[in-house]
Design a protein around this motif. Sequence first.
Motif, short mmCIF file in Angstrom:
data_model
loop_
_atom_site.label_atom_id
_atom_site.label_comp_id
_atom_site.label_asym_id
_atom_site.label_seq_id
_atom_site.Cartn_x
_atom_site.Cartn_y
_atom_site.Cartn_z
N ILE A 214 0.88 -1.17 0.00
CA ILE A 214 0.00 0.00 0.00
C ILE A 214 0.92 1.21 0.00
CG2 ILE A 214 -1.80 1.27 1.23
CD1 ILE A 214 -2.63 -1.33 2.54
N HIS A 215 0.83 2.03 -1.04
CA HIS A 215 1.78 3.12 -1.21
C HIS A 215 1.75 4.05 0.00
CE1 HIS A 215 4.23 6.19 -3.10
NE2 HIS A 215 4.33 5.44 -4.20
N TRP A 216 2.93 4.51 0.40
CA TRP A 216 3.01 5.40 1.56
C TRP A 216 2.21 6.68 1.35
CZ3 TRP A 216 5.24 10.15 0.57
CH2 TRP A 216 6.12 10.24 -0.53
N LEU A 217 2.02 7.08 0.08
CA LEU A 217 1.21 8.27 -0.21
C LEU A 217 -0.25 8.07 0.19
CD1 LEU A 217 2.63 9.20 -3.71
CD2 LEU A 217 2.63 10.69 -1.70
N HIS A 218 -0.69 6.81 0.21
CA HIS A 218 -2.08 6.50 0.52
C HIS A 218 -2.22 5.89 1.91
CE1 HIS A 218 -2.10 6.05 -4.10
NE2 HIS A 218 -2.37 7.30 -3.77
N GLY A 219 -1.26 6.20 2.77
CA GLY A 219 -1.36 5.76 4.16
C GLY A 219 -0.66 4.47 4.48
N GLY A 220 0.00 3.85 3.50
CA GLY A 220 0.71 2.61 3.75
C GLY A 220 1.95 2.84 4.60
N GLU A 221 2.17 1.98 5.55
CA GLU A 221 3.33 2.11 6.42
C GLU A 221 4.61 1.67 5.70
OE1 GLU A 221 2.67 -0.19 9.90
OE2 GLU A 221 1.16 1.18 10.73
N THR A 222 5.70 2.32 6.06
CA THR A 222 7.00 1.87 5.57
C THR A 222 7.51 0.86 6.59
OG1 THR A 222 7.41 3.99 4.48
CG2 THR A 222 9.32 2.58 4.87
N SER A 223 7.06 -0.37 6.42
CA SER A 223 7.33 -1.43 7.39
C SER A 223 7.62 -2.72 6.65
CB SER A 223 6.14 -1.62 8.32
OG SER A 223 5.01 -2.06 7.59
N LEU A 224 8.12 -3.71 7.39
CA LEU A 224 8.40 -5.00 6.80
C LEU A 224 7.14 -5.65 6.27
CD1 LEU A 224 10.45 -7.28 6.24
CD2 LEU A 224 10.03 -8.12 8.56
N GLN A 225 6.04 -5.54 7.01
CA GLN A 225 4.78 -6.18 6.60
C GLN A 225 4.21 -5.55 5.32
OE1 GLN A 225 5.48 -5.11 9.73
NE2 GLN A 225 5.96 -7.20 10.46
N ASN A 226 4.55 -4.29 5.05
CA ASN A 226 3.99 -3.59 3.89
C ASN A 226 5.01 -3.50 2.76
OD1 ASN A 226 1.79 -2.15 2.65
ND2 ASN A 226 2.92 -0.24 2.99
N SER A 227 6.03 -4.33 2.78
CA SER A 227 7.11 -4.24 1.81
C SER A 227 7.31 -5.55 1.06
CB SER A 227 8.43 -3.85 2.50
OG SER A 227 8.32 -2.62 3.16
#
Length: 269
Positions: A214-227
């Motif tokens: 989920i892109h960080w621009l749209h609220g996605g976390e910069t995390s291991l689970q979101n990468s």
Amino acid sequence: AFDQVWARVAAESPHQSLVAAVQAFEDALDPDGSEPDPTEGRRLTIAKHADGSITGRFDLDAVGGEKVQAAIESIVQADRPRGDERTRAQQNADALVQLCDNQLASGDLPILRTVRPHVVVGIDLDHLVDPATGAGAASTGFGATISAARARYLACDGSISRIVMGPDGVPLDLGRDHRVVTPGLRKAVERRDKVCVFAGCGAPSWWCDVHHLIHWLHGGETSLQNSALLCERHHTKVHHGFRVERDPGGRWRTWRPDDTEILIGPPLT
């Protein structure tokens, strides 16, 4: 006598045989002649089109051409995912881009005016956060115009700088560079994924970007689970309708834009 031999070669042999025959006779007539510098004939021209794409032509001597072919072929042969339907020309083009991507990411290119070579993209904040495609909303350092969607793809794993502009176009404030994916997070993603997670690929980690599911621009976390690790080509695919997800069991799965899953069976034995 030479003319007769050349005529026979021209009539009965491939074109390159005639070139070799003429060169052999020329060498025989002047066996002690100086060795010409083959690099003097090297040429590379790049033409930029209105949409920012480029067309190029190069002329290389035999040794220079061998080096270029060896470098491109190494990536072509290392990137042969199952189900790959690209033509050889497409494979070569992708390999050339990946070769440049690897070299830029290595940080070993010459530093120009204290700055390492990198891809520069400028875009207004309103266009960047708007989920619309936004054709022609961003510009690159070499003057190409790209879409906001393409800029968001590049912002997935890059450094972001904020510049506040005044009404007269003069910068009023320049924020510090912010690396979206920290070195520590990248190490964690590489350790978990090891290779490009797109179905059938498996390109090595040093070819890959860290993609935000989920892109960080749209609220996605910069995390291991979101990468996720994705090579340059498949990172582009995911930003053009394809989708990768990690199921509860830790297995990566890939879907096409029509929501059908790409299924790669076990290797044939």
